[in-house]
Design a protein around this motif. Structure first.
Motif, PDB file in Angstrom:
ATOM      1  N   UNK A  91      60.242  78.428  12.684  1.00  0.00           N
ATOM      2  CA  UNK A  91      59.469  78.753  11.474  1.00  0.00           C
ATOM      3  C   UNK A  91      59.174  77.549  10.583  1.00  0.00           C
ATOM      4  N   UNK A  92      60.056  76.553  10.594  1.00  0.00           N
ATOM      5  CA  UNK A  92      59.800  75.285   9.915  1.00  0.00           C
ATOM      6  C   UNK A  92      59.624  74.216  10.985  1.00  0.00           C
ATOM      7  N   UNK A  93      58.543  73.453  10.906  1.00  0.00           N
ATOM      8  CA  UNK A  93      58.293  72.436  11.927  1.00  0.00           C
ATOM      9  C   UNK A  93      57.609  71.233  11.302  1.00  0.00           C
ATOM     10  N   UNK A  94      57.552  70.146  12.051  1.00  0.00           N
ATOM     11  CA  UNK A  94      56.962  68.904  11.546  1.00  0.00           C
ATOM     12  C   UNK A  94      55.546  68.751  12.091  1.00  0.00           C
ATOM     13  N   UNK A  95      54.619  68.566  11.186  1.00  0.00           N
ATOM     14  CA  UNK A  95      53.201  68.477  11.555  1.00  0.00           C
ATOM     15  C   UNK A  95      52.643  67.099  11.188  1.00  0.00           C
ATOM     16  N   UNK A  96      51.842  66.583  12.091  1.00  0.00           N
ATOM     17  CA  UNK A  96      51.007  65.406  11.820  1.00  0.00           C
ATOM     18  C   UNK A  96      49.576  65.896  11.699  1.00  0.00           C
ATOM     19  N   UNK A  97      48.936  65.590  10.590  1.00  0.00           N
ATOM     20  CA  UNK A  97      47.536  65.987  10.418  1.00  0.00           C
ATOM     21  C   UNK A  97      46.745  64.797   9.900  1.00  0.00           C
ATOM     22  N   UNK A  98      45.536  64.616  10.454  1.00  0.00           N
ATOM     23  CA  UNK A  98      44.704  63.497   9.985  1.00  0.00           C
ATOM     24  C   UNK A  98      43.229  63.834  10.059  1.00  0.00           C
ATOM     25  N   UNK A  99      42.453  63.092   9.246  1.00  0.00           N
ATOM     26  CA  UNK A  99      41.007  63.296   9.144  1.00  0.00           C
ATOM     27  C   UNK A  99      40.306  61.951   9.173  1.00  0.00           C
ATOM     28  N   UNK A 100      39.241  61.896   9.972  1.00  0.00           N
ATOM     29  CA  UNK A 100      38.461  60.672  10.115  1.00  0.00           C
ATOM     30  C   UNK A 100      37.003  60.948   9.739  1.00  0.00           C
ATOM     31  N   UNK A 101      36.570  60.513   8.554  1.00  0.00           N
ATOM     32  CA  UNK A 101      35.157  60.673   8.179  1.00  0.00           C
ATOM     33  C   UNK A 101      34.234  59.994   9.179  1.00  0.00           C
TER      34      UNK A 101
END
Length: 311
Positions: A91-101
């Motif tokens: 239920x708790x986890x580690x996320x990597x999130x990224x955005x590239x214009x």
């Protein structure tokens, strides 16, 4: 040690590409209304109670930063999803999130591949990366075209493939059939020992992805897999506020029909879209699953210091 090395490598990867690390709230007054995502609710202030949510993803807040001119950004954070426990879920986890214009979906996939090659040992990736369209791989592994098949055809093929329980689980919900058959039949038979991208999902599974400008029946969405395990989900991001509001309202209606809690719409996020979200592509990857892949572990508990099952 393994987790620390992974986080260091990820940060170095994005720093070299001049992507800014950011931080957004874990406790936020809005949440993703998708019916397949269940959020933890928190009530604050007994005198003037207000519902907040532990975030299932930092997406909405990160897009507000993008609309405010942040440029390329990434974040490593905890994310929370209720009712998700099992071999691949905590239920708790580690996320990597990224955005590239400015990135196309192809450029995003190339960047994901570069990152995974950096962190996954060579003996786990022995073959060249494969790029498969959703329609082609679904048709190949399930035996029917997901864009054309009727609910009746989904039912028949599920029984033939040995999944009779799908009839009562999915009933007349097309999205449920696509999700069930993809997770049970397609994922289980994806190529092994390589990175696999599945892209151009049906428009009904667009979520926050924009539709393909030349083929509006398709969404510019991609998922990445290693040995049949989904590591992450990405989009060429939807920037049209009218379309996004319509999707949110449709998801709210679906939640009502399923007798699920219906969160308010995030007007601050929609306001950011209205102000102007730059054309961009973004990706979210579960780093716990990446660790599982790196060390060939069979259960997420094996890569967590404090899994829920042992707390």
């Amino acid at each position: 040690m393994a987790r620390a090395r992974l986080l260091r490598t990820v940060r170095q990867f994005f720093q070299r590409r001049k992507v800014l690390e950011v931080e957004t709230p874990s406790l936020y007054p809005y949440t993703n209304p998708e019916p397949v995502i269940d959020s933890f609710e928190c009530i604050t202030d007994n005198i003037n109670p207000r519902t907040y949510y532990l975030q299932t993803s930092p997406e909405f807040a990160m897009k507000r930063l993008l609309a405010n001119g942040s440029g390329a950004i990434f974040q490593i954070c905890k994310a929370y999803r209720k009712s998700e426990s099992g071999r691949w879920h905590n239920p708790e986890f580690t996320m990597l999130e990224w955005y590239q214009p400015g990135y196309t979906l192809q450029q995003l996939m190339e960047e994901i591949e570069s990152l995974l090659i950096k962190v996954i040992p060579a003996d786990r990736i022995q073959k060249n990366t494969e790029y498969l369209t959703y329609q082609s791989v679904f048709t190949d592994k399930v035996g029917i075209d997901p864009m054309q098949a009727s609910i009746s055809e989904f039912k028949d093929i599920a029984v033939q493939l040995g999944f009779p329980e799908a009839v009562s689980i999915c009933q007349h919900q097309r999205n449920a059939w696509l999700d069930f058959l993809f997770s049970h039949q397609v994922q289980a038979n994806l190529p092994r020992n390589c990175i696999v991208f599945v892209y151009h999902y049906p428009a009904c599974q667009a979520a926050l992805a924009r539709l393909h400008p030349e083929h509006p029946q398709l969404a510019e969405r991609v998922e990445v897999f290693i040995d049949g395990v989904e590591l992450g989900n990405g989009y060429r991001e939807l920037t049209d506020v009218v379309q996004q509001r319509q999707r949110f309202e449709s998801q709210q209606q679906e939640r009502r029909q399923l007798d699920m809690p219906v969160p308010e719409l995030d007007e601050m996020f929609l306001g950011a879209l209205q102000a102007g979200l730059p054309d961009c592509s973004g990706m979210a990857i579960g780093l716990d699953r990446v660790l599982m892949s790196m060390y060939n572990r069979e259960h997420i508990d094996h890569v967590l210091a404090f899994p829920l099952s042992r707390q």
